[in-house]
Design a protein around this motif. Structure first.
Motif, PDB file in Angstrom:
ATOM      1  N   UNK A  68       0.764  -1.066   0.023  1.00 57.53           N
ATOM      2  CA  UNK A  68      -0.028  -0.077   0.117  1.00 57.53           C
ATOM      3  C   UNK A  68       0.855   1.348  -0.204  1.00 57.53           C
ATOM      4  N   UNK A 227      -1.522  -4.017 -12.252  1.00 55.77           N
ATOM      5  CA  UNK A 227      -2.167  -2.922 -11.776  1.00 55.77           C
ATOM      6  C   UNK A 227      -1.318  -1.935 -10.953  1.00 55.77           C
ATOM      7  N   UNK A 228      -0.471  -2.412 -10.353  1.00 52.80           N
ATOM      8  CA  UNK A 228       0.661  -1.525  -9.627  1.00 52.80           C
ATOM      9  C   UNK A 228       1.352  -0.551 -10.638  1.00 52.80           C
ATOM     10  N   UNK A 231       0.140   2.675 -10.417  1.00 53.87           N
ATOM     11  CA  UNK A 231       0.646   3.686  -9.257  1.00 53.87           C
ATOM     12  C   UNK A 231       2.188   3.936  -9.608  1.00 53.87           C
ATOM     13  N   UNK A 234       2.072   6.661 -11.992  1.00 50.79           N
ATOM     14  CA  UNK A 234       1.553   7.987 -11.516  1.00 50.79           C
ATOM     15  C   UNK A 234       2.433   8.683 -10.648  1.00 50.79           C
ATOM     16  N   UNK A 235       3.199   8.098  -9.875  1.00 48.54           N
ATOM     17  CA  UNK A 235       3.789   8.201  -8.610  1.00 48.54           C
ATOM     18  C   UNK A 235       5.386   8.317  -8.733  1.00 48.54           C
TER      19      UNK A 235
ATOM     20  N   UNK B 272      -9.216  -5.091  -6.934  1.00 51.53           N
ATOM     21  CA  UNK B 272      -8.245  -4.717  -7.994  1.00 51.53           C
ATOM     22  C   UNK B 272      -8.204  -3.111  -7.979  1.00 51.53           C
ATOM     23  N   UNK B 274      -8.778  -1.228  -5.762  1.00 49.37           N
ATOM     24  CA  UNK B 274      -8.651  -0.698  -4.532  1.00 49.37           C
ATOM     25  C   UNK B 274      -7.065  -0.436  -4.539  1.00 49.37           C
ATOM     26  N   UNK B 275      -6.248  -1.191  -5.130  1.00 46.97           N
ATOM     27  CA  UNK B 275      -4.802  -1.158  -5.364  1.00 46.97           C
ATOM     28  C   UNK B 275      -4.415   0.479  -5.813  1.00 46.97           C
ATOM     29  N   UNK B 276      -5.314   0.942  -6.604  1.00 50.34           N
ATOM     30  CA  UNK B 276      -4.697   2.132  -7.624  1.00 50.34           C
ATOM     31  C   UNK B 276      -5.908   3.154  -7.154  1.00 50.34           C
ATOM     32  N   UNK B 281      -2.335   8.138   1.380  1.00 46.44           N
ATOM     33  CA  UNK B 281      -1.136   7.880   1.023  1.00 46.44           C
ATOM     34  C   UNK B 281      -0.527   8.318  -0.235  1.00 46.44           C
ATOM     35  N   UNK B 282      -1.465   7.591  -1.273  1.00 48.16           N
ATOM     36  CA  UNK B 282      -0.807   8.064  -2.584  1.00 48.16           C
ATOM     37  C   UNK B 282      -1.171   9.224  -3.147  1.00 48.16           C
ATOM     38  N   UNK B 286       1.306  11.159  -5.569  1.00 51.68           N
ATOM     39  CA  UNK B 286       1.212  11.574  -7.139  1.00 51.68           C
ATOM     40  C   UNK B 286       1.457  12.823  -7.316  1.00 51.68           C
ATOM     41  N   UNK B 291      -2.786  11.930 -13.484  1.00 54.67           N
ATOM     42  CA  UNK B 291      -3.002  10.597 -13.000  1.00 54.67           C
ATOM     43  C   UNK B 291      -3.648  10.904 -11.663  1.00 54.67           C
ATOM     44  N   UNK B 295      -6.518   8.057 -10.445  1.00 54.89           N
ATOM     45  CA  UNK B 295      -6.799   7.549  -9.145  1.00 54.89           C
ATOM     46  C   UNK B 295      -8.210   7.805  -8.812  1.00 54.89           C
TER      47      UNK B 295
END
Lengths: 375, 474
Positions: A68, A227-228, A231, A234-235, B272, B274-276, B281-282, B286, B291, B295
């Protein structure tokens, strides 16, 4: 009362009917599971990746204990790992590729991608004599194992590196570290073909059900990892750098043992087979071997131990043996064990701060520039 | 509910409906539902609290029945078996402490048996005392509603939850310094309390049908819907429960389809996404506007699939049991304006608020001696309703701002529609324009909602504001 002709007849299942349905369901399930075990879909999907297509390739192999926060996860399938790596992009005509293998110190524990050894070397903008940019790729993985490096090398050499840099330390040698890299266990067949006679402790998935579970887990991991990619794109974050960490120990008990072993003839028990296997795989691609920097403590009982990992006798024996072997075989070898001052280590005797990595990068860059031989 | 919980429920229901169908549905449901409140209760760090909270659920439910049931339905003779089953299950759960050190069905080892017996006896005595009264006691009805709202506030307002956690920890001889609002997670209380308030309020207004204790407990803690709704109405639920029901092929297929759809939505799509999905936190990791939108959209769909997936699962299991639970979602993101969205998103919750807050308040303001302008009545009722819905999720600034966002949006959309309707009536009826306007409405509504979700998923309002700024390139 007459029944509406459109109303479906009431379903009153007999025990025999229920039994038949259950039996058929079980047979279908068994066929499905058998097909899963035969075709191993998790492994088959490995080379397919959204990275390098939909998302940028990753700058280091996936590893993460806190998905996470790190937008990353630990994967043991080499194909999946490699397919997601930026190194899997086709090599440019004007690119001079350098792959850096190694352990967590090279992978960059507690470091952002631009602070790792590969990241710092890329910042230097080194070029070959004919002007090709020298591009460094972080091919390290955070476990101490030369055999695991060779596993990666076996797959990564098809990506046409022009040079390999291979940092190592005593604990990476077979038998010097009680832990076995999970990568070796997961890729047992490949490891056994590369290292005949290798002893890999059995994995948990010894039973049929474990194998089925492993396939399910593998498939789920593949999907999650793709899927990651969102992220990652994006990050640009692939490690939780906000985590608090404890500085590596500087003071020790008067303990002379190495991995709980009293002094022994370490030099003659060092197994150089992974290095030989790596050299064989690399063929004409030159390798620069690096004895990576370690924390040299000045704390309590530092006359007995250099650091938490190594008592002085063991590490000195190792350095001596590696040096002799390199000279005897004409290996390109750099012994940089004392290059980095004590203050530039983070949470372990081999993990460097950004400044420590910069020192190491400068030294390796000088070596590479020297070998390139441009004026 | 985990996948394992759901599969076990599905197997138990099918085993009952196919093989043990001679057993009374009401009693089977009662046993399974009472066991479920223990089984599904999350483990908690405060000693024995994860046992006492399910006991609290059952006690509140039994009290509420005693208070709301009309005197003619309160006969102890008719309801004693249900009371004994509920009490017996609590004692049985308590006795499992002698079988295991970790809890058999309960999340942890139950407490000593004597306090459990004492609580069961007190609840039984109270129920008996109330059941003997010849008239419904209005003080108890009002007191019940106040008690439930107070408990909701304690559970939803983090500083208060923290304070209560500290008290409970001290009482238990545990460190109060470690108190956290997460210490008191009461399984399904948000839904259970709203069902109870519905029955208490409807008894006050004389609209509640008389039901037995067994029927009432089944309604309040019906196990497929105990964790995530929907919030059914007693009269509708009891109608289904009283109908004779055998699982026929149509029900089997309909329930199975809903169950599979729900499992897919929750455990494949939502998990699925939920991961993105955007989170605290993210949100700080970002950096680009594009992006951040990705999200945010991921969160919008994650929350929808998660919640609607659970609803599908509850409805599917309900169909197999012959209970057709109300729908909670009807393609909400395809609605062209906020009013329609809120008529199709978490429909049972909005229906509850409409019945017990919005409509009574609107009526009161309209009939008030002080003349309020229509626009003010609309603004006040819509904004306060949405703020209360926000606070139902948690009494924090983020949820309050989210409620304001929705309430103001509803008001503006309502005023705009009133203004635009006569001006656009001529050409909007043409098919091409109608489709275009509908698509534009869906796009604008979805994005307004998505922006609102930022307040929902990022708990710090300052950070949420930064995220909204970043979405627009700031």
């Amino acid at each position: 009362m007459s029944q509406n002709p459109e109303t479906p007849p009431k379903f009153q299942p007999s025990p025999r009917f229920v039994g038949t349905v259950l039996a058929r369901a079980l047979i279908l399930l068994a066929i499905f599971l058998a097909l899963t075990l035969i075709f191993k879909p998790a492994r088959a999907l490995g080379p397919l990746s959204l990275y390098n297509y939909l998302f940028p390739g990753r700058e280091r192999f996936p590893y993460g204990e806190n998905p996470q926060k790190s937008n990353n996860m630990t994967i043991n399938d080499l194909d999946t790992m490699l397919a997601s790596h930026a190194a899997s992009q086709p090599k440019g005509v004007d690119e001079f590729r350098v792959f850096i293998f190694g352990d967590s110190s090279v992978w960059g524990t507690l470091l952002a991608n631009n602070q790792t050894l590969a990241g710092q070397l890329n910042k230097k903008g080194i070029r070959t004599c004919d002007g090709k940019p020298v591009v460094f790729y972080n091919m390290a993985y955070p476990t101490l194992s030369l055999q695991k490096d060779v596993l990666f090398m076996n797959r990564a050499l098809k990506l046409e590196p022009d040079l390999i840099v291979w940092p190592m330390t005593l604990e990476s040698f077979p038998g010097m570290n009680p832990a076995t890299s999970p990568l070796l266990s997961y890729n047992r067949t490949e490891a056994e073909s590369l290292f005949p006679g290798i002893q890999i402790p059995p994995q948990a998935n010894q039973h049929l059900w474990d194998s089925i579970q492993a396939q399910r887990r593998g498939l789920a991991d593949w999907v999650r990892y793709q899927l990651f990619g969102v992220m990652w794109a994006a990050t640009g974050v692939d490690q939780d750098l906000s985590q608090s960490w404890k500085p590596a120990e500087r003071d020790f008990e008067p303990d002379n043992t190495f991995n709980k072993r009293e002094p022994f003839d370490l030099a003659s028990s060092l197994d150089f087979n992974p290095i030989v296997a790596g050299l064989k795989l690399a063929g004409d691609t030159p390798i620069i071997f690096v004895n990576e920097p370690i924390l040299i403590s000045r704390g309590e009982n530092s006359d007995i131990r250099y650091n938490f990992f190594y008592p002085r006798w063991a590490y000195d024996d190792y350095r001596q043996a590696l040096q002799s072997k390199a000279v005897a075989n004409g290996w390109n070898y750099l012994d940089l064990w004392d290059l980095v001052p004590e203050s530039e280590f983070t949470n372990s005797a081999i993990h460097l701060t950004p400044a420590g990595e910069q020192l190491l990068a400068e030294r390796i860059a000088r070596e590479i520039e020297g070998r390139l031989g441009c004026e | 509910m985990t996948l394992q919980n759901i599969l076990i429920f599905a197997i138990l229901i099918l085993a009952y409906r196919l093989l043990l169908r001679r057993l009374s549905r009401g009693w089977v449901l009662l046993v399974l539902s009472c066991l479920s409140v223990f089984w599904l209760q999350p483990a908690l760090p405060i000693r024995y609290l994860d046992f006492w909270l399910p006991v609290g659920t059952l006690a509140l439910t039994v009290f509420a029945w005693a208070v709301t049931a009309p005197p003619e339905d309160r006969s102890l003779k008719n309801n004693l078996p249900a009371l004994l089953v509920v009490g017996g299950i609590v004692v049985l759960m308590g006795l499992t402490r002698f079988i295991t050190q970790t809890g058999l069905i309960t999340p942890g080892r139950p407490p000593q048996i004597f306090p459990i017996l004492a609580v069961v006896l007190v609840v039984g005595a109270f129920t008996w005392a109330v059941a003997r009264q010849k008239r419904t006691n209005p003080v108890l009805l009002a007191g019940g509603i106040i008690l439930l709202i107070t408990l909701l506030v304690v559970l939803k307002y983090p500083p208060l939850t923290n304070w209560v956690s500290g008290l409970l920890r001290e009482w238990n001889g545990q460190s109060a310094a470690l108190a956290s609002p997460l210490d008191i997670r009461w399984l399904g209380f948000s839904y259970i309390s709203f069902r109870l308030i519905h029955t208490l309020r409807d008894r006050q207004t004389g609209r509640l049908p008389g039901v037995s204790l067994q029927e009432y407990v089944n309604y309040v803690i019906f196990f497929p819907a105990v964790t995530a709704g929907p919030i059914d109405r007693l009269e509708r639920f009891i109608g289904d429960l009283r109908k004779p029901s055998n699982l026929d092929s149509g029900q089997f297929m309909a329930g199975g389809k809903r169950l599979l759809a729900g499992l897919f939505r929750k455990f494949v799509l939502a998990d699925a996404l939920a991961l993105i999905a955007l989170n605290a936190t993210n949100a700080s990791q970002v950096s680009s506007s594009g992006w951040t939108w990705v999200l945010l959209y991921a969160f919008a769909f994650q929350i929808y699939f998660d919640f609607s997936g659970y609803t599908d699962i509850a409805i599917g299991l309900g169909i197999w049991l012959g209970i057709v639970l109300p729908e909670n979602f009807n393609r909400p993101y395809l609605k062209p304006n906020l009013t329609q969205f809120w008529n199709n998103w978490h429909m049972t919750l909005t229906g509850w608020f409409r019945a017990y807050y919005f409509n009574p308040l609107t009526r009161a303001m309209r009939s008030s001696k002080k003349r309020f302008p229509t626009w003010f009545i609309l603004l006040f009722t819509q904004v306060t309703t949405m703020v209360l819905i926000g606070m139902w999720h948690g009494i924090t600034w983020s949820f309050i701002i989210w409620g304001l966002w929705q309430g103001v949006g509803l008001f503006v959309q309502n005023r705009y529609s009133e203004w635009a309707k006569p001006r656009t009536a001529g050409w909007i009826s043409q098919p091409g324009w109608a489709k275009t306007f509908n698509a534009l409405g869906v796009f604008l509504t979805f994005n307004y909602l998505a922006l609102g979700w930022v307040w929902f998923t990022v708990p710090d309002p300052a950070q949420a504001l930064q995220v909204i700024g970043r979405l627009f390139g700031a």
